[in-house]
Design a protein around this motif. Sequence first.
Motif, PDB file in Angstrom:
ATOM      1  N   HIS A   1      18.486  -4.202  86.729  1.00  0.00           N
ATOM      2  CA  HIS A   1      17.371  -4.540  87.615  1.00  0.00           C
ATOM      3  C   HIS A   1      16.656  -5.783  87.077  1.00  0.00           C
ATOM      4  O   HIS A   1      16.809  -6.151  85.918  1.00  0.00           O
ATOM      5  CB  HIS A   1      16.399  -3.353  87.672  1.00  0.00           C
ATOM      6  CG  HIS A   1      15.324  -3.484  88.694  1.00  0.00           C
ATOM      7  ND1 HIS A   1      14.125  -4.113  88.441  1.00  0.00           N
ATOM      8  CD2 HIS A   1      15.255  -3.055  89.986  1.00  0.00           C
ATOM      9  CE1 HIS A   1      13.358  -4.070  89.520  1.00  0.00           C
ATOM     10  NE2 HIS A   1      14.017  -3.432  90.468  1.00  0.00           N
ATOM     11  N   LYS A  32      19.832   6.084  89.451  1.00  0.00           N
ATOM     12  CA  LYS A  32      19.013   5.053  88.813  1.00  0.00           C
ATOM     13  C   LYS A  32      18.893   5.469  87.352  1.00  0.00           C
ATOM     14  O   LYS A  32      18.568   6.631  87.066  1.00  0.00           O
ATOM     15  CB  LYS A  32      17.631   4.970  89.449  1.00  0.00           C
ATOM     16  CG  LYS A  32      17.628   4.841  90.961  1.00  0.00           C
ATOM     17  CD  LYS A  32      16.210   5.032  91.495  1.00  0.00           C
ATOM     18  CE  LYS A  32      16.200   5.265  92.989  1.00  0.00           C
ATOM     19  NZ  LYS A  32      14.815   5.522  93.495  1.00  0.00           N
ATOM     20  N   VAL A  50      14.107   8.319  87.985  1.00  0.00           N
ATOM     21  CA  VAL A  50      15.029   7.573  87.125  1.00  0.00           C
ATOM     22  C   VAL A  50      15.532   8.499  86.027  1.00  0.00           C
ATOM     23  O   VAL A  50      14.740   9.134  85.322  1.00  0.00           O
ATOM     24  CB  VAL A  50      14.341   6.339  86.508  1.00  0.00           C
ATOM     25  CG1 VAL A  50      15.266   5.642  85.505  1.00  0.00           C
ATOM     26  CG2 VAL A  50      13.927   5.357  87.604  1.00  0.00           C
ATOM     27  N   PHE A  71      13.009   0.470  91.575  1.00  0.00           N
ATOM     28  CA  PHE A  71      14.452   0.602  91.383  1.00  0.00           C
ATOM     29  C   PHE A  71      15.124   1.170  92.627  1.00  0.00           C
ATOM     30  O   PHE A  71      14.622   2.101  93.259  1.00  0.00           O
ATOM     31  CB  PHE A  71      14.762   1.501  90.183  1.00  0.00           C
ATOM     32  CG  PHE A  71      14.705   0.779  88.853  1.00  0.00           C
ATOM     33  CD1 PHE A  71      13.773  -0.221  88.621  1.00  0.00           C
ATOM     34  CD2 PHE A  71      15.577   1.106  87.835  1.00  0.00           C
ATOM     35  CE1 PHE A  71      13.712  -0.884  87.407  1.00  0.00           C
ATOM     36  CE2 PHE A  71      15.528   0.453  86.618  1.00  0.00           C
ATOM     37  CZ  PHE A  71      14.599  -0.548  86.410  1.00  0.00           C
ATOM     38  N   ASP A  73      20.557   0.734  90.129  1.00  0.00           N
ATOM     39  CA  ASP A  73      19.806  -0.115  89.216  1.00  0.00           C
ATOM     40  C   ASP A  73      19.714   0.565  87.856  1.00  0.00           C
ATOM     41  O   ASP A  73      19.651   1.793  87.751  1.00  0.00           O
ATOM     42  CB  ASP A  73      18.392  -0.367  89.745  1.00  0.00           C
ATOM     43  CG  ASP A  73      18.362  -1.437  90.826  1.00  0.00           C
ATOM     44  OD1 ASP A  73      19.339  -2.206  90.931  1.00  0.00           O
ATOM     45  OD2 ASP A  73      17.357  -1.505  91.562  1.00  0.00           O
TER      46      ASP A  73
END
Length: 252
Positions: A34, A7, A82, A57, A61
Amino acid sequence: MTSQGPKLFLNSIPKSGTHLLQQVIQGMPHFKFHTHSQFYEGTKHQIPEHSAKLSTFEPFDMAAGHVYYSEEWSSMLKDVGVKQIFIYRDPRDVVISFAYFIQKFPQHQLHHYFTDVLSHQKDRYIALIRGVNEYDAKYPDINDWYSRFIDWKDDPNTLAITYEDLMKNYRSRIRTLKKIASFAWKSAHPPVSIGRLAKRMHQNIAPEKSATFRSGRIGNWRQEFDEETKEWFKKICGELLIETGFEKNNDW
């Protein structure tokens, strides 16, 4: 498709290769934007909202934006799993690109000032360098504005690259693309080798598809800045140029 896909958040200083970075990431299989695809500023009061959005997410994404550095935002990215890639650019070329951008986009807060008050491009460069506080137009100087972002380059959980890394020459670009792919796929299994991913990323670069792309040249400031403009830049932002590695001293 592996369920362990990365992500990603693609952070940039404005006019530093935002769309270029997006294109190279989309050159890798499976990545998609996303629903919550854009994030800005990242001030303290925004963090709960940003955290909630990023928490939704799924693997592969991605989102992009211009987010100021803060320890809170850095911790939040780590908490939601992320990974961040941050791209920055020689601030002298940022000034040039930004000045042209502002003139083309009426939504920018300095558009009226740049088109109706200032009549020479040099004056627009100096305005961005010194900051603006007149004619109902307010904007920080280049050192203040750029410094709000630049500490991301030293964040231990962020991969920081420069626009120049991607544009200097083919060898530098491929080396940087491999670095990006290795960072994105760390602790996961890439669909193909890192070398093949880098080639796919390179093939996906298409500057003409970016609505904000102008020339993309490195060192364009050398043609655009006269001596007075250079002296203003050294006065306001000379130390930052040295700290970021774009110059060794103020003798340029």
